[in-house]
Write an enzyme that holds these catalytic residues in place. Sequence first.
Site, PDB file in Angstrom:
ATOM      1  N   ASP A 351       0.829  -1.195   0.000  1.00 14.49           N
ATOM      2  CA  ASP A 351       0.000   0.000   0.000  1.00 14.49           C
ATOM      3  C   ASP A 351       0.869   1.253   0.000  1.00 14.49           C
ATOM      4  O   ASP A 351       1.867   1.325   0.729  1.00 14.49           O
ATOM      5  CB  ASP A 351      -0.896  -0.024   1.241  1.00 14.49           C
ATOM      6  CG  ASP A 351      -1.784   1.187   1.355  1.00 14.49           C
ATOM      7  OD1 ASP A 351      -2.667   1.355   0.499  1.00 14.49           O
ATOM      8  OD2 ASP A 351      -1.588   1.965   2.299  1.00 14.49           O
ATOM      9  N   GLU A 387       1.664  -0.451  -4.996  1.00 16.58           N
ATOM     10  CA  GLU A 387       0.739   0.618  -5.326  1.00 16.58           C
ATOM     11  C   GLU A 387       1.639   1.847  -5.503  1.00 16.58           C
ATOM     12  O   GLU A 387       2.089   2.441  -4.517  1.00 16.58           O
ATOM     13  CB  GLU A 387      -0.276   0.851  -4.207  1.00 16.58           C
ATOM     14  CG  GLU A 387      -1.277   1.938  -4.562  1.00 16.58           C
ATOM     15  CD  GLU A 387      -2.231   2.258  -3.424  1.00 16.58           C
ATOM     16  OE1 GLU A 387      -3.406   2.567  -3.709  1.00 16.58           O
ATOM     17  OE2 GLU A 387      -1.811   2.218  -2.245  1.00 16.58           O
TER      18      GLU A 387
END
Length: 755
Positions: A351, A387
């Site tokens: 993330d 990401e």
Amino acid sequence: MTPVKIWLGYPYPLGATWMGNGVNFAIFSEAATSIDLCLFDSLDASRENIRIPMTEHTDQVWHIFLPDVRPGQLYGYRVTGPYDPTRGLRFNNSKLLIDPYAKAIAGDINWSDEMFAYVVGGEHEDMTRDFRDDAWGMPKAVVIDNAFDWGDDKHPRTPLHHSVIYETHVKGFTKLCPDVPEKFRGTYAGIGSAAAIEYFKKLGVTAVELLPVHQFVNDRTLVDRGLSNYWGYNSIGFFAPEAKYSSRGVMGGQVDEFKSMVRNLHTAGLEVILDVVYNHTGEGNRLGPTLSFRGIDNLAYYRATEDPRFYMDYTGTGNTLNLLNTRTLQMVMDSLRYWINDMHVDGFRFDLASTLARDENGVNKLHSFFEIIHQDPVISQTKLIAEPWDVGEGGYQVGNFPILWAEWNGKYRDAVRSFWKGDEGRLGELAYRLTGSPDLYQTTGRRPYASINFITAHDGFTLNDLVSYNDKHNEANGENNYDGDNNNHSWNGGVEGPTDDPEIQKLRARQRRNLMATLLLSQGVPMICAGDESARTQQGNNNAYCQDNEISWLNWEHDDEQKALFEFTRKLIELRRDHPVFRRPKFFQGRRIRGSEIKDVMWFNPGGNEMSDEEWSSPFVRCLGVLLSGDTIDVLNFQGDPIRDATFLLLVNAHYEEVSFVLPGQKDLEWHLVLDTASEEGFASEPKKFASGDDLELAGRALTLLKLGGGSQAQARQESWKKRPVEVPHPAPAVAAPPTSARKKKKDGDAKSTS
């Protein structure tokens, strides 16, 4: 207080480790003046029953060994040092702290002002220390026995370019599933159940990517509003599986249940990828609670601004984990190795990964985070997915991560959404995205599988809502609809939300098929968001992070249209699996094959001619043909033999109206219809053949796939194509427009459809 034997212990490994003859406790703190280990008899105890000073510390690691302690023991720490926020020091031994290396955590936070190290509501904000004890309302770490019978469990090791990833939520996937036993719904056992595995296998995916399963915090502000941090992007324990997803209680049973889930999925040939959040923690900004890291060593674990009272915030959550500190970076690497070696997971999606590579000068591809992972013989052999952005300046790094890394390709998502929405000037970029985004990955030595292609994910509209709403509808989140992204590239087809209009319903169903087919026929690695294969809706909510309810949970009661979309998706995955031309491990080169006039990839306009430079530069066309040759010699199997496949022609038309498309090739070439999204079934139910030179009526807002037949591939290779290919770069940098004679007149309704 019952006497307890106390031995010196070891500084490694960190955490609480059952040694067979007792438990070793080790915790890092550079700035603490003393640390006490606290043992608890029960979760609801208001205070520890034993507090033991840790007098030994080696290389800034405090350690102790307790020969009488066994697995199942509840514990926490109290850390002493200065409370001086102006210097970034936030020690407060009135607060019980969670071990950063805890392998299991029991209990939830019972929110009150005592969980904050400062006097909440005081006139000096975080400057005044709070002396009240908070152990009564804090979770406790649990000592575990890591032994587990894995049997002959093996990592499936599916090559990334063969992978089809299914992103889902542990609880939301099975919470309403009637085929999963009730006690297992919403748990690790539910994901690893026979019913769930049967569903994954029937659909045809190869990997299950789980939203965060590290123990996380439900923010006080959400709890006060009757909501929760459903997605779990608020970690407080990087080694502990979230206890709420366990059907075995909260006293360490979640560890074995997680392992059983992984073992069951591996037995079925399915990989497990974890969405991990190492960029921040659940402690928030300077006004957040003191739960673990902040009270153990604030400046070691978090990045501070020039004024150490305040935190750097590249994540939008109030804090940023300090991976410039050697011990904090070690914790992240130890966590990754633990989930690989002890929990047997197969990969990670990081993330806000740009944050992990930030130093004083911004995002750095030479950051120690990358260097350590790349040389690590364990971590480097797993699937590493970034990401590739964060909320800080220069944080959008799509295409810039180093070799070994795949990336969530946000440019793919936006290009495909915009094209099928009907936006002008998108065809050239679509060409790049269909072929694995060589503009992003090829020049740095990466492969098409560096691109994780997705159209929807947990964050944003579902596939159904993408074609049903122009605007977000997040009122249920309690933030006056200010939260969530406003730039969704969505189109409702004419009516906002649900409608009884049969024409709009038909259009939306076609658009769902268009988007799903584009995803699964593109080079790169497709990722499907759970429920999209059955047209799941979140009622227009594009930020359902706090909705632990039917808005987010999968609904397993499907109507005929939803069942048809599932079957269409299943067949697309099967088609991709059976035909290597859709999942090449190398980029197309746009070159002729052994001297013939066929290239490995060719681009055609509706007139049946290969695109010219002028056509690529036109901003108005929304129709294109892509020939994918399966008869190349640049892709080899393990034995070094060429992988042969059929040749396919993919036709896409985002115009509102029908377009006549002249099928390319000299006479006697035969094209077989494989699928047409204008049909409710999608895939051709009976053979339908066309000859080269025929006009194929390509419906508006539709995608068609044809397969080259009518003779051997060797014969097809010798055919001369209708027009000598024009020497243009692959793919062309702009947009291809069909000649005026090959286009139909634009209708008034087309302009309305792009709004």
